[in-house]
Design an enzyme around this catalytic site. Sequence first.
Site, PDB file in Angstrom:
ATOM      1  N   GLU A 192      -1.374   0.690  10.273  1.00 43.41           N
ATOM      2  CA  GLU A 192       0.094   0.982  10.798  1.00 43.41           C
ATOM      3  C   GLU A 192       0.132   2.538  11.462  1.00 43.41           C
ATOM      4  O   GLU A 192      -0.418   3.367  11.201  1.00 43.41           O
ATOM      5  CB  GLU A 192       0.988   1.023   9.572  1.00 43.41           C
ATOM      6  CG  GLU A 192       2.526   1.267   9.589  1.00 43.41           C
ATOM      7  CD  GLU A 192       3.203   0.446  10.603  1.00 43.41           C
ATOM      8  OE1 GLU A 192       3.396  -0.733  10.492  1.00 43.41           O
ATOM      9  OE2 GLU A 192       3.614   0.906  11.943  1.00 43.41           O
ATOM     10  N   CYS A 206      -0.101  12.186   6.105  1.00 41.85           N
ATOM     11  CA  CYS A 206      -1.082  11.330   6.856  1.00 41.85           C
ATOM     12  C   CYS A 206      -2.036  12.506   7.583  1.00 41.85           C
ATOM     13  O   CYS A 206      -3.533  12.158   7.297  1.00 41.85           O
ATOM     14  CB  CYS A 206      -0.467  10.593   7.686  1.00 41.85           C
ATOM     15  SG  CYS A 206       0.409   9.330   6.899  1.00 41.85           S
ATOM     16  N   THR A 246      -4.157   3.289   5.477  1.00 37.96           N
ATOM     17  CA  THR A 246      -5.236   3.986   6.127  1.00 37.96           C
ATOM     18  C   THR A 246      -6.398   4.268   5.247  1.00 37.96           C
ATOM     19  O   THR A 246      -6.358   4.747   4.314  1.00 37.96           O
ATOM     20  CB  THR A 246      -4.624   5.381   6.824  1.00 37.96           C
ATOM     21  OG1 THR A 246      -3.219   4.976   7.347  1.00 37.96           O
ATOM     22  CG2 THR A 246      -5.584   6.011   7.664  1.00 37.96           C
ATOM     23  N   VAL A 257       5.417   2.840   4.355  1.00 37.64           N
ATOM     24  CA  VAL A 257       4.935   1.563   5.217  1.00 37.64           C
ATOM     25  C   VAL A 257       5.510   0.324   4.652  1.00 37.64           C
ATOM     26  O   VAL A 257       5.651  -0.615   5.521  1.00 37.64           O
ATOM     27  CB  VAL A 257       3.512   1.868   5.059  1.00 37.64           C
ATOM     28  CG1 VAL A 257       2.802   0.534   5.992  1.00 37.64           C
ATOM     29  CG2 VAL A 257       3.017   3.124   5.824  1.00 37.64           C
ATOM     30  N   LYS A 261      -7.540   3.630  13.635  1.00 38.16           N
ATOM     31  CA  LYS A 261      -6.347   4.318  12.930  1.00 38.16           C
ATOM     32  C   LYS A 261      -6.544   5.665  12.619  1.00 38.16           C
ATOM     33  O   LYS A 261      -5.897   6.614  13.282  1.00 38.16           O
ATOM     34  CB  LYS A 261      -6.131   3.512  11.868  1.00 38.16           C
ATOM     35  CG  LYS A 261      -4.913   4.158  10.782  1.00 38.16           C
ATOM     36  CD  LYS A 261      -3.604   4.479  11.472  1.00 38.16           C
ATOM     37  CE  LYS A 261      -2.750   5.465  10.526  1.00 38.16           C
ATOM     38  NZ  LYS A 261      -1.421   5.507  11.165  1.00 38.16           N
ATOM     39  N   ASP A 305       5.877  -3.898  -6.458  1.00 38.58           N
ATOM     40  CA  ASP A 305       5.375  -2.276  -6.695  1.00 38.58           C
ATOM     41  C   ASP A 305       5.072  -2.165  -7.787  1.00 38.58           C
ATOM     42  O   ASP A 305       5.737  -2.774  -9.026  1.00 38.58           O
ATOM     43  CB  ASP A 305       6.527  -1.270  -6.303  1.00 38.58           C
ATOM     44  CG  ASP A 305       6.140  -0.113  -5.985  1.00 38.58           C
ATOM     45  OD1 ASP A 305       5.844   0.552  -4.847  1.00 38.58           O
ATOM     46  OD2 ASP A 305       5.516   0.784  -6.875  1.00 38.58           O
ATOM     47  N   ARG A 314       6.111   6.495  12.188  1.00 43.36           N
ATOM     48  CA  ARG A 314       6.098   7.935  11.982  1.00 43.36           C
ATOM     49  C   ARG A 314       7.320   7.941  10.744  1.00 43.36           C
ATOM     50  O   ARG A 314       8.486   7.044  11.114  1.00 43.36           O
ATOM     51  CB  ARG A 314       6.599   8.632  13.200  1.00 43.36           C
ATOM     52  CG  ARG A 314       5.730   8.972  14.035  1.00 43.36           C
ATOM     53  CD  ARG A 314       6.286   9.208  15.380  1.00 43.36           C
ATOM     54  NE  ARG A 314       7.156   8.166  15.853  1.00 43.36           N
ATOM     55  CZ  ARG A 314       7.930   8.166  17.036  1.00 43.36           C
ATOM     56  NH1 ARG A 314       7.811   9.193  17.642  1.00 43.36           N
ATOM     57  NH2 ARG A 314       8.646   7.174  17.342  1.00 43.36           N
ATOM     58  N   GLU A 315       7.399   8.721   9.840  1.00 38.62           N
ATOM     59  CA  GLU A 315       8.467   8.860   8.928  1.00 38.62           C
ATOM     60  C   GLU A 315       9.511   9.537   9.941  1.00 38.62           C
ATOM     61  O   GLU A 315       9.423  10.239  10.658  1.00 38.62           O
ATOM     62  CB  GLU A 315       8.209   9.621   7.941  1.00 38.62           C
ATOM     63  CG  GLU A 315       7.133   9.133   6.891  1.00 38.62           C
ATOM     64  CD  GLU A 315       6.841  10.010   5.718  1.00 38.62           C
ATOM     65  OE1 GLU A 315       7.436  10.766   5.324  1.00 38.62           O
ATOM     66  OE2 GLU A 315       5.696   9.739   5.371  1.00 38.62           O
TER      67      GLU A 315
HETATM   68  N1  LIG Z   1       3.806   7.665   5.251  1.00 37.42           N
HETATM   69  C1  LIG Z   1       3.315   7.261   6.793  1.00 37.42           C
HETATM   70  O1  LIG Z   1       4.102   7.856   7.734  1.00 37.42           O
HETATM   71  C2  LIG Z   1       2.218   6.510   7.041  1.00 37.42           C
HETATM   72  C3  LIG Z   1       2.126   5.930   8.375  1.00 37.42           C
HETATM   73  C4  LIG Z   1       1.139   5.104   8.831  1.00 37.42           C
HETATM   74  C5  LIG Z   1      -0.054   4.589   7.659  1.00 37.42           C
HETATM   75  N2  LIG Z   1       0.204   5.381   6.497  1.00 37.42           N
HETATM   76  C6  LIG Z   1      -0.616   4.934   5.513  1.00 37.42           C
HETATM   77  O2  LIG Z   1      -0.071   3.891   4.570  1.00 37.42           O
HETATM   78  C7  LIG Z   1      -0.554   3.896   3.239  1.00 37.42           C
HETATM   79  C8  LIG Z   1       0.816   4.214   2.355  1.00 37.42           C
HETATM   80  O3  LIG Z   1       1.454   5.340   2.739  1.00 37.42           O
HETATM   81  P1  LIG Z   1       3.021   5.281   2.412  1.00 37.42           P
HETATM   82  O4  LIG Z   1       3.345   6.654   2.896  1.00 37.42           O
HETATM   83  O5  LIG Z   1       3.605   4.327   2.336  1.00 37.42           O
HETATM   84  O6  LIG Z   1       2.630   5.769   0.625  1.00 37.42           O
HETATM   85  P2  LIG Z   1       3.718   5.834  -0.465  1.00 37.42           P
HETATM   86  O7  LIG Z   1       3.176   6.637  -1.391  1.00 37.42           O
HETATM   87  O8  LIG Z   1       5.106   6.069   0.036  1.00 37.42           O
HETATM   88  O9  LIG Z   1       3.753   4.177  -0.981  1.00 37.42           O
HETATM   89  C9  LIG Z   1       2.815   3.799  -1.927  1.00 37.42           C
HETATM   90  C10 LIG Z   1       3.436   2.682  -2.735  1.00 37.42           C
HETATM   91  O10 LIG Z   1       2.554   1.846  -3.391  1.00 37.42           O
HETATM   92  C11 LIG Z   1       2.838   1.625  -4.811  1.00 37.42           C
HETATM   93  N3  LIG Z   1       1.425   1.547  -5.479  1.00 37.42           N
HETATM   94  C12 LIG Z   1       0.441   2.141  -5.696  1.00 37.42           C
HETATM   95  N4  LIG Z   1      -0.425   1.390  -6.339  1.00 37.42           N
HETATM   96  C13 LIG Z   1      -0.054   0.171  -6.444  1.00 37.42           C
HETATM   97  C14 LIG Z   1      -0.423  -1.085  -6.782  1.00 37.42           C
HETATM   98  N5  LIG Z   1      -1.742  -1.157  -7.348  1.00 37.42           N
HETATM   99  N6  LIG Z   1       0.176  -2.161  -6.672  1.00 37.42           N
HETATM  100  C15 LIG Z   1       1.334  -2.251  -6.222  1.00 37.42           C
HETATM  101  N7  LIG Z   1       2.007  -0.911  -5.722  1.00 37.42           N
HETATM  102  C16 LIG Z   1       1.385   0.224  -5.674  1.00 37.42           C
HETATM  103  C17 LIG Z   1       3.355   2.908  -5.276  1.00 37.42           C
HETATM  104  O11 LIG Z   1       4.184   3.003  -6.423  1.00 37.42           O
HETATM  105  C18 LIG Z   1       4.344   3.517  -3.945  1.00 37.42           C
HETATM  106  O12 LIG Z   1       5.599   2.861  -4.026  1.00 37.42           O
HETATM  107  C19 LIG Z   1      -1.454   5.153   3.238  1.00 37.42           C
HETATM  108  O13 LIG Z   1      -2.501   4.707   3.251  1.00 37.42           O
HETATM  109  C20 LIG Z   1      -0.991   6.038   4.301  1.00 37.42           C
HETATM  110  O14 LIG Z   1      -1.817   6.856   4.787  1.00 37.42           O
HETATM  111  C21 LIG Z   1       1.436   5.935   6.118  1.00 37.42           C
END
Ligand SMILES: NC(=O)c1ccc[n+]([C@@H]2O[C@H](COP(=O)([O-])OP(=O)(O)OC[C@H]3O[C@@H](n4cnc5c(N)ncnc54)[C@H](O)[C@@H]3O)[C@@H](O)[C@H]2O)c1
Length: 441
Positions: A148, A257, A124, A13, A201, A32, A151-152
Amino acid sequence: MSRPICIVGTGYVGMASMLGLADLGWKVHGYDIVPERVDRLRRGIPPYREPKLPELLQHHIEHRNVHFFDSIEEAASGSQVVIIAVGTPSRDDGSADLSAVRAAVEMLAHVQFATWPTIVLRSTVPPGTTDSLSALVAPWGNLIYAPEFLREGSAVHDFLNPDRIVVGSATPAEAVPYVTLLERLQKPVVFTSRSNAELIKCCSNAYLALKISFANEVANLCGAFGATSDDVLRGIGYDQRIGPHFLRPGIGFGGPCFEKDVKSVEFVSAQYGLGEGLFSATLRVNEGQPGRVIRILEEEIGSFAGTTIGVWGLAFKANTDDIRDSLALRIVDELGRRGAKMLVYDPAVHVAPLPVGSRLVTSALEAARADALLVLTEWPQFARIDPTAYASGIARRVVVDGRNVLDADRVVAAGLIYRGIGRSGPSATERRTSLASALTV
Ligand SMILES: NC(=O)c1ccc[n+]([C@@H]2O[C@H](COP(=O)([O-])OP(=O)(O)OC[C@H]3O[C@@H](n4cnc5c(N)ncnc54)[C@H](O)[C@@H]3O)[C@@H](O)[C@H]2O)c1
């Protein structure tokens, strides 16, 4: 707004948001907590596989639209809008683990902001989360919630083409700095409260998951009855009140998700005394689906002990290398426990925890040199392989298509036994005939 936007968390995201906002003309800072990830991103190396990501990343680095930081102070202090996109995985009891979100907010509390910032929570989270965190932010900024829906596999495209923009804030004015960023998208904006936005969401994801479980229930009935789920679900999906999306049967929904979000809504519902309803049923159907696929394979080849199973696909869906909570992995694990060895091929997954004796191979045809072939991810390229190219390698002649991605007629024409999800096979037809005769007696 000339100040850079800061994104906390450069995962799926976070990266889609960074590159999407850069495409819209904003300067974006990414922070990050993992310094190696920051280092690789600075060199233009994406953290995972996602279409268009490498080119866009390179382009925006070259044009100095995106910058990556391993210091939150440097990344965020000059920003007026900070977007938090860190992970919110499931805990064992089904509740959402919000520790990364809380850590991000606490970290931001120490930043010396040049201006009063708007902190946008985009991860989320269960309803009530943003309100409960707002006291931590109130002394130095505003906290709003903007989910957000990407979709991946099409993440940046989805970021730039949302069906709607949802923003939850304590007052409409607090939402303005964030909505301004996305003005050029010209999409409908739902202004609402923070809790409503959180519910929009997680309940949207619960509904999509429900549709998948519904499709699986229908397909399982089709399989038992000797009907064809492709036709039945296509016929249902043409109804505009229902729509065709997500009405595809398979091994169930996996990935980072759906399962965790439905579990989280189920957990919150239970806290409010709402018992086992649709959310629980959605999960129950999904949990049963991998077992059904394994049973279909077992019906055809018997015991798994000493067998070699070719597996096509490990990623939780096509066009990604993401194996988080992939049901394909759960199926492979279970087959391993029951004595099978697997030759696994996935076009994008090159590292995965596999049972002892199983291994990843580098081509689909190499994986198909086995007793039976099992398809677990809907990569379109699997359907493009001529079944005559792999038919002779499959010792027991069995193909179980857990994603209904292959052309059943072509597989059968190549001399193989084909079983899909709710795609009638001879055994199902036989069962229906015997059931019909039993009913007429
Ligand atoms: N992946 C999807 O398709 C998708 C779609 C919509 C919503 N979401 C939601 O969005 C959120 C993120 O999902 P994602 O798939 O991108 O997660 P992810 O695991 O791919 O990425 C999370 C990132 O955050 C970093 N991180 C963790 N703690 C941190 C901190 N304290 N400070 C800075 N960086 C930090 C991690 O190192 C990682 O790079 C989740 O809540 C997920 O449910 C995901």
